[in-house]
Design a protein around this motif. Structure first.
Motif, PDB file in Angstrom:
ATOM      1  N   ALA A 121      -3.798  -4.874   0.815  1.00 12.57           N
ATOM      2  CA  ALA A 121      -3.640  -3.719  -0.061  1.00 12.57           C
ATOM      3  C   ALA A 121      -2.607  -2.736   0.493  1.00 12.57           C
ATOM      4  O   ALA A 121      -1.759  -2.229  -0.242  1.00 12.57           O
ATOM      5  CB  ALA A 121      -4.982  -3.014  -0.241  1.00 12.57           C
ATOM      6  N   GLU A 122      -2.656  -2.502   1.806  1.00 12.91           N
ATOM      7  CA  GLU A 122      -1.710  -1.564   2.446  1.00 12.91           C
ATOM      8  C   GLU A 122      -0.282  -2.057   2.322  1.00 12.91           C
ATOM      9  O   GLU A 122       0.630  -1.294   1.970  1.00 12.91           O
ATOM     10  CB  GLU A 122      -2.059  -1.389   3.928  1.00 12.91           C
ATOM     11  N   THR A 123      -0.071  -3.311   2.637  1.00 12.23           N
ATOM     12  CA  THR A 123       1.299  -3.821   2.714  1.00 12.23           C
ATOM     13  C   THR A 123       1.884  -4.162   1.345  1.00 12.23           C
ATOM     14  O   THR A 123       3.086  -4.318   1.208  1.00 12.23           O
ATOM     15  CB  THR A 123       1.380  -5.056   3.623  1.00 12.23           C
ATOM     16  N   LYS A 124       1.027  -4.230   0.334  1.00 12.98           N
ATOM     17  CA  LYS A 124       1.527  -4.450  -1.021  1.00 12.98           C
ATOM     18  C   LYS A 124       1.635  -3.132  -1.792  1.00 12.98           C
ATOM     19  O   LYS A 124       2.040  -3.108  -2.938  1.00 12.98           O
ATOM     20  CB  LYS A 124       0.606  -5.419  -1.785  1.00 12.98           C
ATOM     21  N   GLY A 125       1.199  -2.058  -1.132  1.00 10.56           N
ATOM     22  CA  GLY A 125       1.302  -0.757  -1.768  1.00 10.56           C
ATOM     23  C   GLY A 125       0.204  -0.476  -2.765  1.00 10.56           C
ATOM     24  O   GLY A 125       0.285   0.451  -3.561  1.00 10.56           O
TER      25      GLY A 125
END
Length: 299
Positions: free
Chosen positions: A293-297
């Motif tokens: 979730a973090e790295t896909k925004g």
């Protein structure tokens, strides 16, 4: 607590592309810093910059309070242990002979070899040529090369690749013992995020060369508190009573979301006499799911 490593405004470019841009990163003594990020996020580049394997374009790197430069890099590398990408060793030599070479290069007593081979579980393969090692044994030898000489800091890039579950557990215990029984620290990257969570005291999440989280794992978990699920005699009815979408009924549970103890108490009181409550559970989102979730925004 003293810092072993400190990075300030560190940048690295390849051609016109900025592959690493870190404003601040600190690693405390006796800590395990788990560095995670997608392929190409800059994890290996950061490790290579610390070891002087690639040249930075700007910024500063401090080890043990002193700034790294061309003149002292070799001196500092003597007290660092590293495994970057694939382990490097001479395949025509035995495991013992490979460690002998490292001892000569770092001016370390050969008495360290037996202890180090025992630590990584290669005692019985000490006199076997490295080319005859399995993938897991080669990875262990790479870790042994990093460990020999009691380094003050270990820099490990994907160190548990190729290890079976027992080997992974042994390495986890080894890394924990190192930081527990010394002031040494470990900077470690891995795509096995479950293992990163099990051993790390701190984490850094890299995305496109920038740290989007940098701090204690416990603080990161506080930012992402667990969610609550409930199992009742009629989950559909319970969802209706609580004005929750029936889509939240999954695997015989109703997902309530992130609730405080006070909110949970009020829900239980409200449902009393309306449905039978079988189970209320606190469930954490995996580090892997949060990382995606973090790295896909995704919020």
């Amino acid at each position: 607590m003293n810092n072993i490593l400190k990075v300030e405004n560190l940048k690295k470019f390849y051609a016109s592309d900025c592959v690493l841009d870190i404003e601040n990163l600190e690693i405390e003594e006796s800590s395990i810093y788990g560095l995670i990020g997608p392929n190409g996020a800059g994890k290996s580049t950061l490790m290579k910059l610390i070891l002087g394997l690639v040249k930075k374009d700007s910024g500063k790197i401090f080890l043990f309070g002193k700034e790294l430069n061309k003149k002292n890099q070799k001196e500092f590398n003597r007290v660092l242990g590293a495994l970057i990408e694939n382990p490097s060793f001479y395949e025509h030599l035995t495991g013992y002979e490979n460690l002998e070479i490292i001892c000569m290069l770092k001016n370390i007593s050969k008495n360290e070899i037996t202890r180090t081979l025992e630590l990584v579980g290669l005692t019985n393969a000490a006199n076997k040529k490295a080319k005859e090692y399995s993938l897991g044994m080669k990875q262990r030898l790479g870790i042994a090369i990093a460990l020999i000489g009691h380094p003050k800091m270990l820099i490990l890039d994907e160190p548990i690749n190729g290890l079976d579950p027992q080997g992974i557990e042994e390495m986890r215990n080894l890394f924990n013992n190192i930081v527990t029984n010394s002031s040494a620290s470990i900077l470690i990257s891995s795509h096995i995020l479950d293992e990163i969570e099990k051993i790390s005291t701190h984490i850094g999440i890299l995305k496109s060369g920038k740290l989007i989280y940098n701090g204690k794992l416990s603080d990161y978990r506080m930012i992402h508190p667990p969610f609550i699920s409930i199992e009742t005699s009629d989950n559909i009815k319970t969802a209706s009573l609580l004005n929750i979408s029936q889509k939240n009924v999954k695997n015989k549970k109703l997902i309530l979301g992130k609730k405080s103890n006070d909110e949970i108490g009020k829900i239980v009181h409200y449902l009393h006499g309306k449905v039978d409550i079988y189970r209320i559970e606190e469930e954490r989102e995996s580090l892997e799911k949060l990382f995606i979730a973090e790295t896909k925004g995704v919020k």
